[in-house]
Design an enzyme around this catalytic site. Structure first.
Site, PDB file in Angstrom:
ATOM      1  CG  ASP A  92      38.468  37.071  48.854  1.00  0.00           C
ATOM      2  OD1 ASP A  92      37.609  36.479  49.539  1.00  0.00           O
ATOM      3  OD2 ASP A  92      38.930  36.606  47.792  1.00  0.00           O
ATOM      4  CD  GLU A 156      35.102  32.224  46.688  1.00  0.00           C
ATOM      5  OE1 GLU A 156      34.637  31.279  46.021  1.00  0.00           O
ATOM      6  OE2 GLU A 156      35.162  33.394  46.233  1.00  0.00           O
TER       7      GLU A 156
END
Length: 454
Positions: A92, A156
């Protein structure tokens, strides 16, 4: 470096690495459906899973974590009795932010001036490619001498803790002898660095309400309580006269004892405008690695475009507070809440919501894994010794792993050196750093396996 077979293999694989990173960067994998469709994260997760399967990983799975994201997991079995090493990255990414500030499309890898530009090239899709390069180089030169577990996180950047909670619910999943977190970076290009400390983080939203609705500023201004003015007062209370973060009850005078960060280097890396003073006191390293730092990362109120002469009845802000090692993020959040409530003027109604949290981290640099990495860095960076630095950012998973596996040795390396400009427009990665760190990781795995034999 080219006389080394592992280094020669990595170099030969760099065109493939660029092609793969190009494919992975193309996914707008922001783990926030208000920014990008969920299908982008799903596409990136499946790309990572397919890459692991192509490298003969077993038990490859997309793990549905409690925050709604997916992490990708796989195991590459090593020789009988070999130690297990966990390799971490995340797919991500941060939002593109101001697209007009990008010189090239943010989700289209573009080579310029010897660097590869695109969101996630360094933070942290490049980290996954780093792991692949190291493993492929070992396979081509005698095999991987350890059992490798790979975990690639899907949220994250949001700080919502999905993988942390999943790991706590499945404590056997990520158990390993050593853990390499590929989400940090060298102090600068060409200087091999492991990150020994991370600041933790708490992210909150503050709401201020003062009126039942907006009012005409001519008819009521001067006596009617202005929600935006109240919010500005609150936000200003979080900074001292010199710009230091000031929160009632929170220490802010910690000192960094390790590698220092010269102010002129910092000014250049941070692209500080000429003539400006740096906020805070102490050394730059004190301020960014050892002390708390609050940032207002968003404000909701009347936009300038279309503004009317009215008094705002409500205003909102989102704050990020970085928490240095030695402090507990949950306790710091309580102090932050209490400070805001105390400093809200005019008895305005204040609402507080926590939207993210992660604990600070401090590694044991005396462990055998650090000796193995230092030796590997000497090979990958001839003439250089491995340095130990801090990092002002947060990787909440580190503390979770340290708690679940107290005997595991945790190292942080990665591609996010200052020129990478992670989280900003025009993020980029140095292909030379990708190459050298892949060589270092491959040699680390060899060295670590040998250290466990003795």
């Amino acid at each position: 470096m080219t006389s080394n077979p592992i280094a020669e293999t990595v170099r030969s694989l760099m065109p493939r690495a660029k092609a793969e990173l190009t494919e992975l960067v193309a996914f707008e994998s922001v783990a926030d459906e208000a920014v990008a469709p969920r299908s982008e994260c799903e596409g990136a997760a499946n790309w990572v899973a397919d890459a692991l399967r192509a490298e003969d990983f077993q038990d490859v799975a997309l793990l549905d974590t409690p925050d709604g994201s997916q992490s990708v997991y796989g195991v590459l079995p090593g020789p009988a009795g070999a130690p297990t090493v966990l390799l971490y990255a995340h797919y991500d990414v941060q939002p593109k932010l101001d697209e007009s500030a990008w010189l090239t499309p943010p989700f289209e890898l573009t080579e310029r001036d010897g660097r590869w530009y695109g969101r996630g090239t360094a933070d942290c899709k490049g980290g996954f490619i780093l792991h692949l390069l190291a493993l492929r180089a070992l396979k081509a030169n005698g095999g991987v001498p350890v059992t490798v577990k790979v975990i690639v996180e899907g949220s994250e950047e949001q700080g919502t803790g999905g993988l942390e909670r999943y790991a706590e619910q499945h404590p056997e999943l990520l158990a390993s002898d050593a853990i390499v977190i590929g989400d940090a970076g060298n102090f600068r290009v060409g200087l091999p660095t492991v990150t020994a400390t991370l600041r933790g983080m708490t992210m909150i939203r503050v709401g201020i309400d003062t009126l039942e609705g907006n009012l005409h500023s001519g008819q009521f201004g001067g006596a009617a309580p202005d929600a935006l003015a109240a919010l500005i007062r609150v936000l200003d209370s979080l900074r001292g006269p010199d710009g230091s973060t000031v929160i009632d009850g929170l220490p802010g005078d910690q000192v960094w004892e390790g590698l220092q960060y010269p102010e002129e280097d910092f000014r250049q890396d941070a692209k500080v405008l000429s003539g400006l003073s740096l906020p805070g006191s102490g050394t730059v390293a004190d301020r960014i690695w050892a002390r708390p730092a609050v940032t207002v990362i968003g404000i909701d109120c009347h936009p300038v475009a279309g503004a009317t002469p009215s008094i705002p009845s409500s205003a909102r802000a989102q704050l990020s507070l970085r928490v240095p090692p030695g402090l507990d993020s949950a306790e710091v959040t309580k102090l932050l809440f209490a400070h805001i409530e105390k400093h809200t003027p005019w008895n305005a109604r204040v609402s507080l919501e926590q939207v993210g949290q992660g604990q600070p981290f401090q590694a044991d640099t005396s462990s055998p894994a650090y000796a193995s990495m230092a030796e590997a860095m000497r090979v990958a960076y001839p003439g250089q010794e491995m340095q130990t630095a801090g990092m002002g950012g947060s990787i909440p998973l580190c503390n979770t792993l340290a708690s679940l596996y107290p005997e595991s040795e945790i190292l942080l390396i990665g591609l996010s050196e200052p020129e990478a400009q992670i989280h900003a427009p025009n993020e980029s990665v140095s292909p030379e750093e990708l190459e050298r760190l892949s060589v270092a990781e491959a040699h680390f795995l060899v060295n670590y396996a040998r250290s466990k034999e003795s």
